[in-house]
Every structure is written in structure tokens, then in C-alpha cells.
Write a protein that holds these residues in place. Structure first.
Motif, PDB file in Angstrom:
ATOM      1  N   GLU A 199       0.830  -1.203   0.000  1.00 41.49           N
ATOM      2  CA  GLU A 199       0.000   0.000   0.000  1.00 41.49           C
ATOM      3  C   GLU A 199       0.869   1.259   0.000  1.00 41.49           C
ATOM      4  O   GLU A 199       0.600   2.223  -0.735  1.00 41.49           O
ATOM      5  CB  GLU A 199      -0.921  -0.001   1.217  1.00 41.49           C
ATOM      6  N   ALA A 252       2.395   1.678  -3.458  1.00 38.04           N
ATOM      7  CA  ALA A 252       1.408   2.095  -4.459  1.00 38.04           C
ATOM      8  C   ALA A 252       1.088   3.582  -4.343  1.00 38.04           C
ATOM      9  O   ALA A 252       0.901   4.266  -5.365  1.00 38.04           O
ATOM     10  CB  ALA A 252       0.136   1.259  -4.309  1.00 38.04           C
ATOM     11  N   TYR A 295       6.265  -6.722  -6.505  1.00 35.70           N
ATOM     12  CA  TYR A 295       5.428  -7.816  -7.033  1.00 35.70           C
ATOM     13  C   TYR A 295       6.296  -8.971  -7.521  1.00 35.70           C
ATOM     14  O   TYR A 295       6.033 -10.143  -7.200  1.00 35.70           O
ATOM     15  CB  TYR A 295       4.543  -7.257  -8.153  1.00 35.70           C
ATOM     16  N   ALA A 328      -4.582 -11.829  -7.066  1.00 30.88           N
ATOM     17  CA  ALA A 328      -4.786 -10.403  -6.782  1.00 30.88           C
ATOM     18  C   ALA A 328      -3.670  -9.506  -7.300  1.00 30.88           C
ATOM     19  O   ALA A 328      -3.932  -8.370  -7.721  1.00 30.88           O
ATOM     20  CB  ALA A 328      -4.946 -10.201  -5.272  1.00 30.88           C
ATOM     21  N   LEU A 341      -3.903  -5.961  -9.788  1.00 29.50           N
ATOM     22  CA  LEU A 341      -3.579  -4.735  -9.054  1.00 29.50           C
ATOM     23  C   LEU A 341      -2.422  -4.004  -9.709  1.00 29.50           C
ATOM     24  O   LEU A 341      -2.448  -2.770  -9.857  1.00 29.50           O
ATOM     25  CB  LEU A 341      -3.237  -5.091  -7.598  1.00 29.50           C
ATOM     26  N   THR A 342      -1.412  -4.736 -10.129  1.00 25.41           N
ATOM     27  CA  THR A 342      -0.260  -4.121 -10.811  1.00 25.41           C
ATOM     28  C   THR A 342      -0.688  -3.428 -12.099  1.00 25.41           C
ATOM     29  O   THR A 342      -0.298  -2.280 -12.378  1.00 25.41           O
ATOM     30  CB  THR A 342       0.804  -5.196 -11.121  1.00 25.41           C
ATOM     31  N   HIS A 380      -3.717  -2.417 -12.905  1.00 23.44           N
ATOM     32  CA  HIS A 380      -4.596  -1.298 -12.553  1.00 23.44           C
ATOM     33  C   HIS A 380      -3.772  -0.048 -12.241  1.00 23.44           C
ATOM     34  O   HIS A 380      -4.123   1.073 -12.677  1.00 23.44           O
ATOM     35  CB  HIS A 380      -5.457  -1.691 -11.353  1.00 23.44           C
ATOM     36  N   LEU A 381      -2.688  -0.212 -11.514  1.00 25.36           N
ATOM     37  CA  LEU A 381      -1.841   0.927 -11.163  1.00 25.36           C
ATOM     38  C   LEU A 381      -1.159   1.505 -12.398  1.00 25.36           C
ATOM     39  O   LEU A 381      -1.002   2.726 -12.515  1.00 25.36           O
ATOM     40  CB  LEU A 381      -0.790   0.494 -10.133  1.00 25.36           C
ATOM     41  N   PHE A 409     -12.582  -3.642  -7.540  1.00 23.99           N
ATOM     42  CA  PHE A 409     -11.527  -4.152  -6.664  1.00 23.99           C
ATOM     43  C   PHE A 409     -12.022  -4.293  -5.230  1.00 23.99           C
ATOM     44  O   PHE A 409     -11.740  -5.292  -4.555  1.00 23.99           O
ATOM     45  CB  PHE A 409     -10.297  -3.236  -6.712  1.00 23.99           C
ATOM     46  N   PHE A 447     -11.962  -7.994  -3.661  1.00 28.63           N
ATOM     47  CA  PHE A 447     -11.047  -8.155  -2.525  1.00 28.63           C
ATOM     48  C   PHE A 447     -11.832  -8.254  -1.216  1.00 28.63           C
ATOM     49  O   PHE A 447     -11.431  -8.969  -0.297  1.00 28.63           O
ATOM     50  CB  PHE A 447     -10.065  -6.993  -2.460  1.00 28.63           C
TER      51      PHE A 447
END
Length: 382
Positions: free
Chosen positions: A40, A43, A54, A140, A144-145, A147-148, A278, A282
Motif C-alpha cells: 500500500e 502504491a 510484485y 490479486a 492490481l499491478t 490497474h496501477l 476491486f 477483494f
């Protein structure tokens, strides 16, 4: 001997003993909590470093998983699509960051079938279980990677906020990527490892596991469809090594993939919709983890306080409270049984071993108490 202290004891057996299991669970819990906090922070403050975290985390987790799965003949699970997608995302983001078409294909497959698998396969965020934690991260971390990357937390000149997905980018390229994995999977299992799989029925593949898992909703739905189509008869065993099972497996996987990629264009075009997505998925995995802790783990904890008491109650109290008590016990039993369905066979075995150990410990304590009382009585006799 250096590890176990006993030259005749294998390291594998030593690691399954209670002190080592407890230490591994503690390390897994600590790693899970700290890694989420660290990810977190990366990010939000240092987005460009997130992919490297990651790569490191998943390499360690998958390396550990292969070592553990190899011991129990589960290593064939690591040919599944979720592992393939992690490799695809790592390769594209690390070595081919300017390949926008590959990025979009990874995005569609990661936020589609890979992420929704958290719901379908009941992934749960259970920090002390390295296996459950790895499964959750496996599904997950890639979405998430990406998405960022998509929404600018990690800057990339090829990805623009106003960009969108075309028909080819939604279906043709992602499904081509999927078919590459599917053909590779069947080539490995039906050609390269065909002899080994035929000789060793204890070697577990995802198809063998799914075909025999009668509690799995996805498997049961497929069986019902096959029965309604007249392809399979009710009550007949579903042989995972038959041609029919393999065709059904491949077809159902493809249909699932096509259905789950449908919402990805909206996710790619809307940051708000993507965030809600998400949170929902999640949150589902977190709820599964909470259910495990409350319904299963807490039951194990309460076993520590079980004491056999020989107290008598009046018939009046029994008749007054018996009905309410029976309903309450039934409710607790049903919730406990539902939670047991989410446990794998190893965890169920561990739970039953805990129950037996507590019962045995209680019996030993009772015998020791009687022996102490006898010694005390004899010491008082003249």
C-alpha cells in the motif's frame, strides 16, 4: 540430524510437528500483514517500485509453493492459467513495457477470469496460512499491478488516460493468449507427461482434483449441465482421465473466460468503476478469510477451554432451557459445517488431530489428578 536432532527423522516429518507448524504460521501471518502495508505504501508513495515488489514477493511465494506441492504431488497445479498469467504479466511489464497490445491482453485476462477466480474458487485472505495467502496473492497481484499502470500510479508514456479497448483488444488478442496457454497445457499433460500421469494416479492435476471435489459448485454445475444434455448419467463417476472429461474441462474453461472478460472494457475506461470492482472482489476474499477465522479457527481456540464437568442439572431447568440450547447448538454446528467446506483436506485433518489431542490431554490430566489425590490420601493415612 543438524535440523531435526534425530538422524532417523526426515526434515519433511520434522517440519510437520507442532512447534515448526506454529512457527511457519506465525511467519506467514507476519509476512502477510507487513507485505500488505508495504505494498500500500509503495502504491501510494513510490508507484514505480511496486512492480519490483510484485516480482520479488511472487517469486518467493511460488518458489515455496513448488517445494511444498512437490512433496505432496500437487506440483501439476502450477501449470494452471493463474500461474501462466503471472508469468505473462511479469515478462511484459519487466521486459516489454512498450508492448501496449500485450499489456491490454494481460489487463483483460487479469481483471477478468483471473480476478473473478477469487470468488469462484473461494480464495480467502487467511494470513497465518501460507497456502491460502499465496493463492490470494496469485489472483490479486497481477490485476492490481496492471490497474496501477492503467490509471497513472506508475507513469508510462504509452498508456494514456483517454485510451479505450477495441473489439480486437477485448476478445481476439486476449483469447489468443488464453488459447496459447490451453494448447500448451494439453501438450504438457497429454504428450510430455502423459506416461507419468498414467502411471501415477496420486499425481494431482487441477482436472483430477476438480472432478473428485463434490463440494465444488462449479464442478457440480457442469455435471448438472452434462446430465441435462444426456452426455452424462446421474450417479456415474466422472473420470478425470477420460477424453470426455478433458473436452468438458477445456470447453467450460473457455466459456468461463469469455463471460468474465465482458466487464473489462468498462473497468479499463472508468477509474471509479474499477475501484468499486476491486473493493467488491477483494472484500469477498477478505470475508472468506473472516469466515474462516470466526467459524473454524475460533472453534479450534475454544477447544483449549473444553473441560469435562460432571455437574447435574435439575429436570426443571432441562425442560425450560433444553429447547433453546438445542437450537443454539444446531446453529453453531451448521455454521461450523459450512466453514469446514472451505477447508482443504490437510486443514480438516489438522483440525481433527487438534480435537483428538485435546481429548487425550484432558484424559491424561484427569488420570494425573486421580493419581495425585491417591498419593495425598495415602500420605494422610497413619
Amino acid at each position: 540430524k543438524v535440523v531435526t536432532g534425530d538422524p532417523e527423522k526426515r526434515i519433511r516429518d520434522h517440519m510437520k510437528e507442532v512447534p515448526q507448524v506454529k512457527m511457519i504460521d506465525k511467519l506467514s501471518f507476519t509476512f502477510g500483514v507487513l507485505s500488505i502495508c508495504g505494498l500500500e505504501w509503495l502504491a501510494l508513495r513510490h508507484g514505480d517500485c511496486f512492480p519490483y515488489a510484485y516480482y520479488i514477493i511472487m517469486t518467493l511465494l511460488l518458489g515455496m509453493r513448488f517445494y511444498l506441492y512437490k512433496q505432496d504431488k500437487y506440483e501439476m497445479f502450477m501449470l494452471d492459467f493463474c500461474y501462466f498469467m503471472n508469468i505473462s504479466v511479469m515478462l511484459q511489464t519487466a521486459l516489454f513495457p512498450d508492448n501496449l497490445l500485450w499489456f491490454k491482453a494481460n489487463y483483460v485476462m487479469s481483471l477478468g477470469p483471473l480476478m473473478i477466480a477469487i470468488i469462484i474458487w473461494k480464495n480467502s485472505l487467511v494470513f497465518h496460512s501460507l497456502d491460502k495467502l499465496t493463492s490470494f496473492y496469485l489472483h490479486a497481484m497481477p490485476p492490481l499491478t496492471l490497474h496501477l499502470f492503467r490509471f497513472g500510479f506508475m507513469k508510462h508514456p504509452m498508456i494514456h488516460p483517454e485510451d479505450s479497448l477495441s473489439f480486437v483488444e477485448i476478445f481476439v488478442v486476449p483469447l489468443s493468449l488464453y488459447l496459447c496457454w490451453q494448447m500448451g497445457y494439453f501438450f504438457v499433460t497429454e504428450v510430455i507427461l502423459a506416461t507419468r500421469l498414467a502411471e501415477d494416479k496420486d499425481l494431482i492435476t487441477s482436472l483430477r482434483y476438480l472432478a473428485n471435489d463434490k463440494k465444488n459448485g462449479f464442478r457440480n454445475l457442469i455435471i448438472k449441465i452434462l446430465i441435462s444434455l444426456g452426455v452424462h448419467r446421474e450417479g456415474d463417476p466422472f473420470d478425470p482421465d477420460s477424453t470426455k472429461a478433458k473436452v468438458v474441462f477445456g470447453t467450460s474453461q473457455l466459456i468461463y473466460t469469455i463471460i468474465t472478460i465482458l466487464p473489462t472494457p468498462f473497468l479499463y475506461s472508468s477509474y471509479q468503476f474499477s475501484v468499486l470492482y476491486f473493493v467488491f472482489v477483494f472484500g469477498w476474499g477478505t470475508w472468506n478469510g473472516a469466515s474462516y477465522y470466526i467459524e473454524v479457527f475460533s472453534e479450534r481456540y475454544k477447544l483449549q477451554f473444553i473441560k469435562v464437568e460432571s455437574t447435574e442439572k435439575s429436570d426443571a431447568d432441562d425442560s425450560k432451557n433444553g429447547e433453546d440450547t438445542e437450537e443454539e447448538n444446531l446453529s453453531e454446528f451448521e455454521s461450523f459445517e459450512e466453514a469446514l467446506e472451505q477447508m482443504d483436506p490437510t486443514e480438516q485433518t489438522k483440525l481433527y488431530e487438534t480435537i483428538l489431542a485435546m481429548m487425550n490431554e484432558e484424559q491424561i490430566d484427569s488420570e494425573d489428578k486421580k493419581e495425585d489425590e491417591e498419593v495425598y490420601r495415602l500420605s494422610k493415612d497413619p
